[in-house]
Design a protein around this motif. Sequence first.
Motif, PDB file in Angstrom:
ATOM      1  N   ARG A  97      98.286 -27.045  58.306  1.00 48.95           N
ATOM      2  CA  ARG A  97      98.716 -26.073  57.433  1.00 48.95           C
ATOM      3  C   ARG A  97      97.802 -25.225  57.209  1.00 48.95           C
ATOM      4  O   ARG A  97      97.951 -23.830  56.995  1.00 48.95           O
ATOM      5  N   LEU A  98      96.334 -25.587  56.965  1.00 50.04           N
ATOM      6  CA  LEU A  98      95.620 -24.549  56.781  1.00 50.04           C
ATOM      7  C   LEU A  98      95.150 -23.896  57.897  1.00 50.04           C
ATOM      8  O   LEU A  98      94.822 -22.524  57.831  1.00 50.04           O
ATOM      9  N   ARG A  99      95.171 -24.322  59.005  1.00 47.96           N
ATOM     10  CA  ARG A  99      94.776 -23.472  60.255  1.00 47.96           C
ATOM     11  C   ARG A  99      96.122 -22.417  60.558  1.00 47.96           C
ATOM     12  O   ARG A  99      95.645 -21.298  60.875  1.00 47.96           O
ATOM     13  N   ARG A 100      97.198 -22.872  60.148  1.00 48.62           N
ATOM     14  CA  ARG A 100      97.965 -21.727  60.121  1.00 48.62           C
ATOM     15  C   ARG A 100      98.158 -20.577  59.318  1.00 48.62           C
ATOM     16  O   ARG A 100      98.311 -19.346  59.440  1.00 48.62           O
ATOM     17  N   LEU A 101      97.332 -21.046  57.844  1.00 46.99           N
ATOM     18  CA  LEU A 101      97.109 -20.087  57.062  1.00 46.99           C
ATOM     19  C   LEU A 101      96.101 -19.082  57.538  1.00 46.99           C
ATOM     20  O   LEU A 101      95.999 -17.692  57.394  1.00 46.99           O
ATOM     21  N   PHE A 102      95.120 -19.640  58.099  1.00 46.54           N
ATOM     22  CA  PHE A 102      93.706 -18.880  58.951  1.00 46.54           C
ATOM     23  C   PHE A 102      94.452 -17.682  59.901  1.00 46.54           C
ATOM     24  O   PHE A 102      93.796 -16.655  59.740  1.00 46.54           O
ATOM     25  N   SER A 103      95.512 -18.180  60.465  1.00 44.39           N
ATOM     26  CA  SER A 103      95.897 -17.223  61.829  1.00 44.39           C
ATOM     27  C   SER A 103      96.396 -15.985  61.138  1.00 44.39           C
ATOM     28  O   SER A 103      96.419 -15.030  61.572  1.00 44.39           O
ATOM     29  N   LYS A 104      96.786 -16.179  59.861  1.00 43.97           N
ATOM     30  CA  LYS A 104      97.661 -14.857  59.153  1.00 43.97           C
ATOM     31  C   LYS A 104      96.560 -13.950  58.777  1.00 43.97           C
ATOM     32  O   LYS A 104      97.048 -12.995  58.636  1.00 43.97           O
ATOM     33  N   TYR A 105      95.376 -14.286  58.594  1.00 47.64           N
ATOM     34  CA  TYR A 105      94.276 -13.567  57.966  1.00 47.64           C
ATOM     35  C   TYR A 105      93.194 -13.342  59.079  1.00 47.64           C
ATOM     36  O   TYR A 105      92.064 -12.928  58.488  1.00 47.64           O
ATOM     37  N   GLY A 106      93.309 -13.581  60.071  1.00 53.89           N
ATOM     38  CA  GLY A 106      92.197 -13.177  61.209  1.00 53.89           C
ATOM     39  C   GLY A 106      91.017 -14.370  61.149  1.00 53.89           C
ATOM     40  O   GLY A 106      90.070 -13.969  62.029  1.00 53.89           O
ATOM     41  N   VAL A 107      91.442 -15.454  60.531  1.00 51.03           N
ATOM     42  CA  VAL A 107      90.185 -16.584  60.623  1.00 51.03           C
ATOM     43  C   VAL A 107      90.649 -17.369  62.254  1.00 51.03           C
ATOM     44  O   VAL A 107      91.656 -17.864  62.106  1.00 51.03           O
ATOM     45  N   ALA A 108      89.855 -17.544  62.787  1.00 49.98           N
ATOM     46  CA  ALA A 108      89.945 -18.273  63.990  1.00 49.98           C
ATOM     47  C   ALA A 108      90.329 -19.751  63.436  1.00 49.98           C
ATOM     48  O   ALA A 108      89.829 -20.443  62.881  1.00 49.98           O
ATOM     49  N   ASP A 109      91.317 -20.408  64.374  1.00 48.09           N
ATOM     50  CA  ASP A 109      91.723 -21.476  63.582  1.00 48.09           C
ATOM     51  C   ASP A 109      90.614 -22.737  64.266  1.00 48.09           C
ATOM     52  O   ASP A 109      90.577 -23.890  63.551  1.00 48.09           O
ATOM     53  N   HIS A 110      89.806 -22.295  65.320  1.00 44.18           N
ATOM     54  CA  HIS A 110      88.727 -23.660  65.384  1.00 44.18           C
ATOM     55  C   HIS A 110      87.786 -23.364  64.644  1.00 44.18           C
ATOM     56  O   HIS A 110      86.771 -24.094  64.796  1.00 44.18           O
ATOM     57  N   ALA A 111      87.576 -22.629  63.515  1.00 43.11           N
ATOM     58  CA  ALA A 111      86.658 -22.534  62.535  1.00 43.11           C
ATOM     59  C   ALA A 111      86.600 -23.812  61.923  1.00 43.11           C
ATOM     60  O   ALA A 111      85.692 -24.188  61.326  1.00 43.11           O
ATOM     61  N   ILE A 112      87.709 -24.600  61.536  1.00 36.88           N
ATOM     62  CA  ILE A 112      87.763 -26.002  61.222  1.00 36.88           C
ATOM     63  C   ILE A 112      87.693 -27.022  62.528  1.00 36.88           C
ATOM     64  O   ILE A 112      88.469 -26.834  63.126  1.00 36.88           O
ATOM     65  N   GLU A 113      86.645 -27.788  62.541  1.00 36.10           N
ATOM     66  CA  GLU A 113      86.309 -28.517  63.630  1.00 36.10           C
ATOM     67  C   GLU A 113      86.726 -30.094  63.287  1.00 36.10           C
ATOM     68  O   GLU A 113      86.461 -30.475  62.136  1.00 36.10           O
ATOM     69  N   ALA A 114      87.670 -30.652  64.130  1.00 36.81           N
ATOM     70  CA  ALA A 114      87.639 -31.966  64.002  1.00 36.81           C
ATOM     71  C   ALA A 114      86.660 -32.836  64.479  1.00 36.81           C
ATOM     72  O   ALA A 114      86.327 -32.587  65.782  1.00 36.81           O
ATOM     73  N   VAL A 115      85.863 -33.502  63.891  1.00 40.22           N
ATOM     74  CA  VAL A 115      84.630 -34.224  64.352  1.00 40.22           C
ATOM     75  C   VAL A 115      84.778 -35.821  63.986  1.00 40.22           C
ATOM     76  O   VAL A 115      85.586 -36.105  63.057  1.00 40.22           O
ATOM     77  N   PRO A 116      83.824 -36.618  64.742  1.00 40.38           N
ATOM     78  CA  PRO A 116      83.988 -37.997  64.356  1.00 40.38           C
ATOM     79  C   PRO A 116      83.891 -38.255  62.728  1.00 40.38           C
ATOM     80  O   PRO A 116      82.750 -37.729  62.321  1.00 40.38           O
ATOM     81  N   GLY A 117      84.857 -38.880  62.166  1.00 38.91           N
ATOM     82  CA  GLY A 117      84.472 -39.205  60.489  1.00 38.91           C
ATOM     83  C   GLY A 117      84.932 -38.037  59.698  1.00 38.91           C
ATOM     84  O   GLY A 117      85.056 -38.378  58.389  1.00 38.91           O
ATOM     85  N   GLY A 118      85.582 -36.856  60.276  1.00 40.96           N
ATOM     86  CA  GLY A 118      86.096 -36.066  59.334  1.00 40.96           C
ATOM     87  C   GLY A 118      86.365 -34.726  59.819  1.00 40.96           C
ATOM     88  O   GLY A 118      86.588 -34.574  61.081  1.00 40.96           O
ATOM     89  N   TYR A 119      85.977 -33.588  59.010  1.00 45.51           N
ATOM     90  CA  TYR A 119      86.120 -32.207  59.533  1.00 45.51           C
ATOM     91  C   TYR A 119      84.766 -31.547  59.176  1.00 45.51           C
ATOM     92  O   TYR A 119      84.088 -31.968  58.163  1.00 45.51           O
TER      93      TYR A 119
END
Length: 279
Positions: A97-119
């Motif tokens: 849901r947060l990544r979809r919000l990002f797409s509306k405001y020009g923030v790359a959805d890969h700005a949030i990275e899924a990494v071992p143990g969290g984000y």
Amino acid sequence: MRKAVVKTGLPAPLGALPDQQAIAAHPCRPRFQVLGLLAITDGHETVVLQPSKPTSLLAALLLHPGAVVSGELLQRVVWGDRPPSGGRSALHTCVLRLRRLFSKYGVADHAIEAVPGGYRLQADAETLDLLHFRDLLGRASAGDDPESALRLARAALGLWKGPLLGNVHSDELHRDHVPRLAEERLLAVERVFDGELRLGRHREMIAEAREAVRGQPGHEGLSALLIEALYRSGRRAEALAEYRRIHAHLTSELGVEPGAALRGLQLAVLRGEPYGGRP
């Protein structure tokens, strides 16, 4: 999730209607704001996010820029002490849901990275006001020119706007993280007043210092700066009155005596001695 769109620098009317293209329409690099209401801005428009689970999630990531935030902590931030069954799956949905919000405001959805143990959310001083604040204050502390240092410290302090994360409904953040941010702001306030004293502007800073002390009546550092400004302005009686005020506050509210620095300042005022080695 509804958003309030406001002009940068103006108070955010939380009931304002959303304009989902307000920021995406501008080519400027989006910037996150946490030193006040959580918002996204491009320098032309500011979108104040409404309280929601993705808003709380974003706040937690932005308060740990570039660091891995554990899934367990994120679940506590978003759901408190009672996360839903299948917490990992629910957290993943919240991230989507947060990544979809990002797409509306020009923030790359890969700005949030899924990494071992969290984000993790990568940010720098150009994309996060908290890092910009720390950069300005660090440069102020490292500089040799007092005028430049004061300008940088005031610029850092000017980034703080409104109630700190007032639109983020998370007991976890407001209990364990917001107080630390508030302490950083107070350090900046002290830096500004110290800079004014170094430049001999003790008379000019008294009104501002009084206002700061009213907001933090038990803060010894702010009280000491006000006492010094009053003393150096020839207002010895007022300086001693401020010492008596904070002494009474500390002893009655906290059961402690003022620290050594404040006691030393009071002694200098009583004896009429110079204090602090300033001009």
